[in-house]
Each structure stands twice: as C-alpha cells, then as structure tokens.
Design an enzyme around this catalytic site. Structure first.
Site: not given
Length: 358
Positions: A19, A49, A78-80
């Site tokens: 990440k 997104k 969901k993860d940013a």
C-alpha cells in the site's frame, strides 16, 4: 489493533512494503446472486474508486444525483489507499444522470435493476491483488515455505485492519454504541485527533474537543457528511442521541460489526495452533452450503476439514448466540466473560437495531 498470532510465526517473513500507492492494493467485490430477473425499483451499480474512503465516494455520488448519502446502500467499507470496486444500490435513481457521471476518482458501471436493496454484509466475496514492494527473488524460498503451510493447513480468517478503520477505533465506537455510552461514542467519532489524520480532519477534531462546534463543521470537508450531520444535530439542540441518529445507520452498523470482530479475533487467537483440527463439541461450516452445525461424526468431520470441505468456526456474538461445546465452547465463554458480553447487549434500542450472532 493488537498484533495477532499466526501459525507461521516460526518461519521468517519476506519483508517488503504494501500500500505504498493506491494501485498497489486492488479490491474487487463480487456481487451477491441476482434476484428478480433484472427488474425492480432498486438501481444497482458497481462503484469504483481510487484513493477515497467508501463514505467519501458515496457522498460524491449522492451530491451529483441530489440524494442523501444514506439512501445509497452498500455491503461494507473498502480501503481508502487503494483501487476498489463494490456493489451499491439506490431506489428510484435517475439512470440517465447516473450514466453521465464523470469524476477523476470514481466511476460507475454495470447498472441494472433488482427488487431488493443492497445490505451490509451482502456480498459473495472479494478478490484482492496486492503488490509487495522491496521484496524480490531473494525472498522466494521464504515465500514458498509460508505458502506450503497455508496450502496444507489453511489460513486463519482474522478480521484485518480494514474492518477496524484507519484510526483503529471502529470497534471502540461499536462498543460504545452497544453500551449506550453516547457521549463516549461522539468523543471518538468527532474528536481525539491524532497525527495520522488528514490536516482538515485533525483540525476539525481538535475544534470538537474544545467544544467549538461551528468551527468543527467548517473544518470537515464537504464529503464528510456524517461528522457534519452529527455536529449540525448538536448545534440544533438534539443532544448526543440526536447526533448519533444523524449518522448513516449503515455506518453505525459497521462500527458494531467491528466490535463483534474483536471478539472473533480473540477467540481465533486463543486456538490458533489448532484451527485446522475439528474438536469435540465443534460447530463447523460446510463450504458447499454455507451452513453451520454441531459435529456429529468427529472422524468424518476431521477428514472433510483436511480436504477443505468444511472448517471449524468461531463466534460472532449477538442476540441469539450459539456457543460451541467442549474446548471450543470453553474458549468462547472465556472471551465473552473477558469482554463482559451478554446477549442482551445486542438487543434493539432507539437508533440501533438488534444485532444477531453468526
């Protein structure tokens, strides 16, 4: 979130970083089975997104369509810091306008109709593609050794960091909601800034801690609909209960689920060395049907578990808890006692619907 034990802890890891960029972490949600033959009042679409929280992406779609964010239903957050896609629904949507949506960080696709709305937890699964940087060929042997254990024994199904939020406080908010500690919930939800917060959010939280509510509203970005709504309710004299009610109920439900997940993780951690062993008194899940039931034939269940046809389960607490027997049940009861959990904690009350176990 505390560090959880793994049964590969005796093996060296591969190091590296994940990440580092949004494109390093991709998550695609599988839609639940369709019902109704493509007809109904609910418009379903895939929301993709990049670099945004689910709440921020939903807020953008809602603002564009001129609807309330709470009207757009989703299965989970969901993860940013990622590129993600997930299935959402909206009743009586303006389809033509939705098809024209153009934004650099979000897009919609696969628009269709169903007779039912999307719900929290209603998904068939997720596909992850994770890029690990600063790891290469030199780590292949370690990676193969780790994978060999997982191929033979499976993977401990912990709830991960995403369930608990970037600040790690989702579960604390869920616990406060269940216990009726409204002021404590708002102190976490609106205050207590920390260094990892985005600058505007950090300033807004600091303003709340100093009881400067108008300043706090002005500091929260426009897409932070829930904090702004809660603050607006406080300024209108609706009190802490009214402020909590102004928060999207789906978000509140996710906080409660995060607290349930803490309990599950604690149970799993206590039996990590034997998670692939079917114990007497076990409740197991059949992978083909998704149904859970107590073990009747221990030898047969053990053989099916070795073939990955079924798995031992852990408890997600709720109103109708089914606790295992034997050693698994002893572990579950010990964890419930540690957290002072009783079924009545999950009963419905104003602003919070009842929470079932699973």
């Amino acid at each position: 979130m505390s560090i959880l034990p793994y049964f590969t802890s005796g093996l060296p890891g591969i190091g590296g970083q994940i990440k580092q960029r949004p494109e390093d972490f991709r998550v695609d949600e599988f839609a639940p089975d369709a019902t109704g033959g493509g007809q109904g009042r609910f418009t379903w679409f895939k929301l993709s997104k990049r670099g945004l929280t689910t709440s921020a992406a939903i807020a953008k779609v809602a603002s564009y369509l001129g609807v309330k964010p709470s009207g757009i239903a989703f299965a989970g957050l969901k993860d940013a810091n990622a590129i993600t896609s997930q299935w959402v629904s909206l009743a009586d949507a303006d389809i033509r306008r939705l098809e024209r949506l153009r934004d650099k960080d979000i897009r919609v696709s696969d628009i269709h109709f169903r007779p039912v709305s999307q719900e929290v937890g209603n998904l068939a699964g997720n596909r992850f593609v994770v890029r690990i940087r600063q790891a290469g060929k030199k780590q292949l042997d370690q990676a193969r050794a780790l994978l060999d254990v997982m191929v033979r024994r499976g993977v401990p199904d912990y709830f991960g960091q995403q369930r608990f939020g970037s600040r790690g406080d989702n579960a604390a908010m869920g616990e406060a909601l269940l216990a009726g500690r409204d002021e404590e919930f708002l102190r976490i939800f609106l205050g207590r800034p920390w260094s990892g917060d985005p600058p505007r959010s950090r300033t807004a939280r600091d303003a709340y801690d100093h009881r400067s509510l108008k300043r706090a509203i002005g500091c929260w970005p426009a897409y932070c609909v829930d904090p702004r709504g809660a603050l607006t309710a406080l300024l209108a004299g609706k009190g802490s209960a009214g402020a909590i009610k102004a928060i999207n109920p789906r978000i509140r439900q996710i906080y409660v689920q995060a607290y349930q997940s803490v309990i599950f993780n604690d149970i799993l951690a206590r039996r990590i060395d034997r998670i692939d062993v079917v114990e007497p008194g076990e409740i197991v899940e059949d992978h083909a049907t998704g149904r859970s039931s107590p073990v009747k034939d221990l030898a047969a269940a053990g053989a099916r578990a070795a073939a990955f046809e079924l798995s031992p389960t852990g408890l997600l607490p709720g109103r109708r808890m089914r606790i295992a027997e034997g050693l698994p049940g002893q572990i579950e009861r010990a964890v419930l006692a540690k957290h002072k959990i009783e079924a009545s904690l999950f009963a419905p009350r104003p602003g919070l619907k009842g929470v079932d176990a699973s």
